[in-house]
Design a protein around this motif. Structure first.
Motif, PDB file in Angstrom:
ATOM      1  N   ILE A 613       2.093 -54.868 -14.086  1.00 60.30           N
ATOM      2  CA  ILE A 613       2.520 -53.188 -14.228  1.00 60.30           C
ATOM      3  C   ILE A 613       1.542 -52.274 -13.208  1.00 60.30           C
ATOM      4  O   ILE A 613       0.442 -52.211 -13.285  1.00 60.30           O
ATOM      5  CB  ILE A 613       2.377 -52.499 -15.669  1.00 60.30           C
ATOM      6  N   ASP A 614       1.960 -51.759 -12.509  1.00 66.82           N
ATOM      7  CA  ASP A 614       1.958 -50.360 -11.832  1.00 66.82           C
ATOM      8  C   ASP A 614       2.608 -49.504 -11.729  1.00 66.82           C
ATOM      9  O   ASP A 614       3.191 -48.591 -12.093  1.00 66.82           O
ATOM     10  CB  ASP A 614       2.110 -50.665  -9.762  1.00 66.82           C
ATOM     11  N   ALA A 615       2.051 -48.350 -13.555  1.00 65.64           N
ATOM     12  CA  ALA A 615       2.127 -47.365 -13.036  1.00 65.64           C
ATOM     13  C   ALA A 615       1.517 -45.924 -12.319  1.00 65.64           C
ATOM     14  O   ALA A 615       0.230 -45.680 -12.672  1.00 65.64           O
ATOM     15  CB  ALA A 615       1.588 -46.742 -14.645  1.00 65.64           C
ATOM     16  N   LYS A 616       1.491 -45.089 -11.718  1.00 62.52           N
ATOM     17  CA  LYS A 616       1.489 -44.428 -10.852  1.00 62.52           C
ATOM     18  C   LYS A 616       2.011 -42.944 -11.183  1.00 62.52           C
ATOM     19  O   LYS A 616       2.332 -43.109 -11.517  1.00 62.52           O
ATOM     20  CB  LYS A 616       1.831 -44.892  -9.810  1.00 62.52           C
ATOM     21  N   ILE A 617       0.885 -42.165 -10.110  1.00 64.05           N
ATOM     22  CA  ILE A 617       1.071 -40.671 -10.004  1.00 64.05           C
ATOM     23  C   ILE A 617       1.918 -40.087  -9.492  1.00 64.05           C
ATOM     24  O   ILE A 617       0.613 -40.102  -8.487  1.00 64.05           O
ATOM     25  CB  ILE A 617       0.254 -39.598 -10.702  1.00 64.05           C
ATOM     26  N   ASP A 618       3.046 -40.290  -8.850  1.00 67.88           N
ATOM     27  CA  ASP A 618       3.183 -40.112  -7.485  1.00 67.88           C
ATOM     28  C   ASP A 618       3.144 -38.023  -7.266  1.00 67.88           C
ATOM     29  O   ASP A 618       3.337 -38.467  -6.026  1.00 67.88           O
ATOM     30  CB  ASP A 618       4.504 -40.203  -7.398  1.00 67.88           C
ATOM     31  N   ASP A 619       3.256 -37.419  -8.049  1.00 67.99           N
ATOM     32  CA  ASP A 619       3.280 -35.802  -7.952  1.00 67.99           C
ATOM     33  C   ASP A 619       2.800 -34.912  -8.824  1.00 67.99           C
ATOM     34  O   ASP A 619       2.728 -35.107 -10.090  1.00 67.99           O
ATOM     35  CB  ASP A 619       4.558 -35.676  -7.261  1.00 67.99           C
ATOM     36  N   TYR A 620       1.405 -35.230  -8.829  1.00 70.02           N
ATOM     37  CA  TYR A 620       0.915 -33.714  -9.604  1.00 70.02           C
ATOM     38  C   TYR A 620      -0.185 -33.233  -9.258  1.00 70.02           C
ATOM     39  O   TYR A 620      -1.534 -33.212  -8.988  1.00 70.02           O
ATOM     40  CB  TYR A 620      -0.132 -34.721 -10.875  1.00 70.02           C
TER      41      TYR A 620
END
Length: 764
Positions: A613-620
């Protein structure tokens, strides 16, 4: 990598179709069907176009899974977000979990008990009492489940009354003075009325030494009871009543110091802390503390439900009416400075109480029709009351105290449904929708007593309200390429309702509403049975995007540069600064999951799972900083851009593999050997991406042997968990620099050290 896998899945399905087509008949070693209710019908797991893991009673018992927290050992996509108490603990699925436990925030992962949704994340964490199976549905749900969720559903399903008189008693003794016991009795009261009564309890001694008083902490005690009645009123009408109660006490979570490093010329401050906590030596495997304030928490919950099933011709009507309650009494939040003194006279403690009522009504058409459906109505009403007390003594002899009392009321109703159109012998089209209306309001009051330093101004009783509606849907195409397998492609929308940031420091007059969190998820799945039905292999490839992600950020009273116009929490004139709940931006999760079950021989079975699983923050753009990052000057404005960072509590790789071998013997019993291995990649424990809150990868080995009578009337099991005694933390966090400059602490469970025990069961 994602695209290459996606392109090869249809080809893989064709290959497996050819292999599966050879198997005209299943052998005597074929695996039994696993029946699930993921589509609100009893259906073979292999026919369901949803990524779901089903854990039976036998699987849970063999793996010594006795608490819902331990389910993460068997489901690679499921992880635990471990807080300081049960109120701040929740599940995480595919990297998506609750990032704020404010009183007016919905959980991201929905938990259910016998078809009844639980309004607070902490209600899910209990001893697994008389469980029939656990179903973990991965990804957004809503078109069939009573309350929508953006992350997934964990559904605990308990045993029903039996037609014949039966029962079981069990007892366990484990190393470290841990004891468990339970009993179940079930059977008929009349020809049409049956009952089931189950009770259990456990006592776990503390395992974290405190040099301040010489005692050991992080122990717990709990007991629970559940009763069920089933009345078959007619051939077409049955009623089932269930009641349960659970009570738990613990002196947790006592958190050892992990590290403290000099930075920026503060060597004397660091040495002062080390001198105070001596003989404690901070380290990655430290299991000792020296503190003068011990946490103490008691939580209890209860529930009643009435399920009515009425067959009207070929149609089925189901009604589930339920009430539940959940209380947490935080008698002490424990030591906030990690030392045998009370710095700044700071202490805090909180209590909360939740009550909810739910009503679900469903109509299911005949399952064998070429066009079939399930439609329903759902109503949810919840009240959460919380009181939080915070005290200071900035000036010696002049204590101050602030008390905040707040209440949040949530009501939700929805119309939902899902239909399946089988337009050919091997193709099905599934479509569903859910219309939801949410109403949320709160009241807030804060008072001060004594010296007011560090305590916000008093706030008279006041509040706000908001409402929202949403229409979300699902589309799926399923191809049954042979009698032994199918593949599907689905698109699903998820929704998590609006929220308010209710905390001790809330300003109810200027408090902005937090917008709903929505998601869009694609999933490509394959479910197949091979090798004459002896091998079951399920794959899921997924890609999901979450918008208006509900999370927290820190805002500085001196002003924040580059505040987005659409960010309600980001105001340069905000005073005072602090952590605020906001719509942080966008996050995404994508990956591959695999579930495996195989009967290699008459006596040998293996099972396992894999999650990449690649769980990322795209925009924060206005992300939270850890206390350590702020102390080291890595966040000069009190915030940071977290775009590209990892979502917390989500390892990139996690897998488990278990084997069970039965040595069939003449005489009174067989011998069953069990073994398992679990691997978890490194994991970040905070949104802030602090390098010091990154947990290392680890591998765990479990082993056991059971003696089981041929009649299955008794069983004796001997087991070892974490055979190699490998330490691993369940959470790592930084301490405020006013207490421990550049200091980090960790929490850990008893299973982070070698544990062994014996369990006896007798059935009749």
């Amino acid at each position: 990598m994602k695209h290459s896998i996606a392109l090869t899945m249809p080809g893989l399905a064709i290959v497996l179709a050819q292999v599966g087509g050879v198997n005209a008949q299943e052998s005597s070693l074929a695996l039994e069907e696993v029946i699930v209710t993921a589509t609100k019908r009893e259906q073979n797991l292999q026919d369901v176009s949803v990524a779901v893991t089903a854990l039976s009673e036998d699987v849970l018992r063999e793996a010594q899974i006795v608490s819902s927290e331990d389910l993460t050992q068997l489901v690679p996509s499921l992880n635990l977000q471990k807080g300081s108490n049960v109120r701040q603990t929740s599940f995480n699925i595919r990297g998506i979990g609750t990032q704020s436990f404010s009183t007016a925030v919905e959980p991201s992962v929905s938990t259910m008990l016998d078809g009844v949704v639980m309004g607070r994340s902490g209600q899910a964490f209990m001893r697994l009492l008389d469980i029939e199976r656990v179903e973990v549905l991965r990804g957004p749900q809503g078109t069939l489940f009573g309350k929508n969720s953006t992350g997934g559903v964990v559904h605990l399903i308990t045993q029903d009354p039996t037609d014949e008189f039966s029962g079981e008693v069990m007892g366990s003794v484990l190393s470290g003075d841990e004891y468990r016991a339970g009993a179940t009795i079930s059977g008929p009261l009349t020809d049409t009325l049956g009952f089931r009564l189950t009770a259990s309890g456990s006592d776990v001694d503390g395992y974290t030494k405190n040099y301040y008083d010489g005692d050991y902490y992080n122990g717990s005690k709990d007991w629970s009871v559940r009763g069920k009645l089933r009345w078959d009123a007619t051939d077409n009408l049955s009623l089932k009543w269930a009641s349960d109660y659970y009570d738990a006490k613990c002196d947790c979570s006592v958190s050892p110091m992990r590290s403290i490093e000099p930075y920026g010329g503060n060597e004397s401050d660091v040495q002062e802390v080390l001198d105070r906590i001596a003989p404690i030596v901070p380290s990655d495997e430290n299991e000792e503390v020296n503190i003068n304030s011990i946490p103490a928490t008691e939580n209890s919950q209860w529930g009643h439900s009435l399920e009515i099933n009425w067959d009207i011709g070929e149609y089925s009507l189901t009604s589930i009416t339920a009430a539940r309650g959940f209380e947490i009494d935080g008698k002490s939040d424990g030591d906030v400075d990690g030392q045998p003194i009370t710095l700044l006279g700071f202490a805090q403690v909180g209590q909360s109480e939740q009550n909810q009522f739910t009503q679900e009504l469903r109509l299911a058409s005949p399952a064998n029709a070429s066009f079939n459906y399930v439609v329903g109505l759902f109503y949810f009403d919840q009240t959460v009351e919380r009181q939080f007390t915070r005290s200071f003594e900035i000036v010696p002899g002049l204590p101050g105290e602030g008390i905040a009392t707040f209440e949040a009321d949530t009501s939700n109703w929805a119309a939902f449904g899902e239909a399946t159109w089988q337009f050919s012998d091997s193709w099905r089209f599934i479509f569903g929708a859910r219309y939801t209306e949410d109403e949320l309001d709160f009241e807030f009051e804060r008072v001060r007593e004594g010296f007011p330093v560090g305590v916000p101004e008093p706030v008279p009783l006041s509040g706000q309200d908001t409402d929202e509606d949403d229409l979300s849907g699902k589309l799926a195409l399923q191809w049954d390429y042979s009698d032994n397998g199918m593949t599907y492609l689905s698109y699903t929308e998820g929704y998590k309702g609006p929220a308010f940031d209710l905390t001790f420091g809330t300003d109810p007059i200027d408090l902005e509403r937090i917008e709903p969190e929505t998601s869009e998820s694609w999933e490509l799945g394959l479910k197949t049975r091979l090798w004459d039905g002896r091998l079951q292999l399920n794959l899921a490839l997924f890609d999901a995007v979450y918008k208006d992600f509900q999370s927290q950020a820190y805002f500085d009273p001196d002003g924040i540069p580059d505040c987005p116009d659409d960010n309600p929490g980001c105001d340069p004139d905000d005073d005072p600064g602090g952590f605020l709940l906001i719509n942080a931006g966008k996050v995404s999760t994508q990956g591959l999951e695999l579930d495996l079950l195989a009967q290699l021989s008459e006596n040998l079975r293996i099972s396992g799972g894999l999650a990449i699983i690649d769980a990322k923050i795209d925009d924060y753009p206005a992300g939270v900083c850890s206390d350590g990052q702020k102390f080291r000057g890595e966040c000069p404005d009190g915030l940071q851009d977290l775009g590209g960072g990892d979502l917390p509590f989500s390892p990139d790789l996690k897998l488990n593999l278990a084997a069970s071998y039965t040595w069939q013997r003449d005489g009174f019993f067989n011998v069953i050997f069990n073994g398992s291995v679990r691997y978890q990649d490194e994991v970040q424990f905070g949104l802030h991406q602090d390098e010091n809150t990154l947990g290392d990868a680890y591998t765990l080995l479990d082993a056991g042997v059971s003696l089981q009578s041929h009649s299955d009337s008794w069983e004796a099991a001997f087991f070892v968990k974490n055979l190699t005694d490998e330490f691993y933390p369940s959470f790592i966090f930084g301490m405020n620099a006013a207490f421990v400059p550049n200091g980090y602490f960790h929490r850990y469970s008893k299973l982070a050290e070698r544990t062994y025990g014996m369990e006896l069961r007798y059935r009749w």
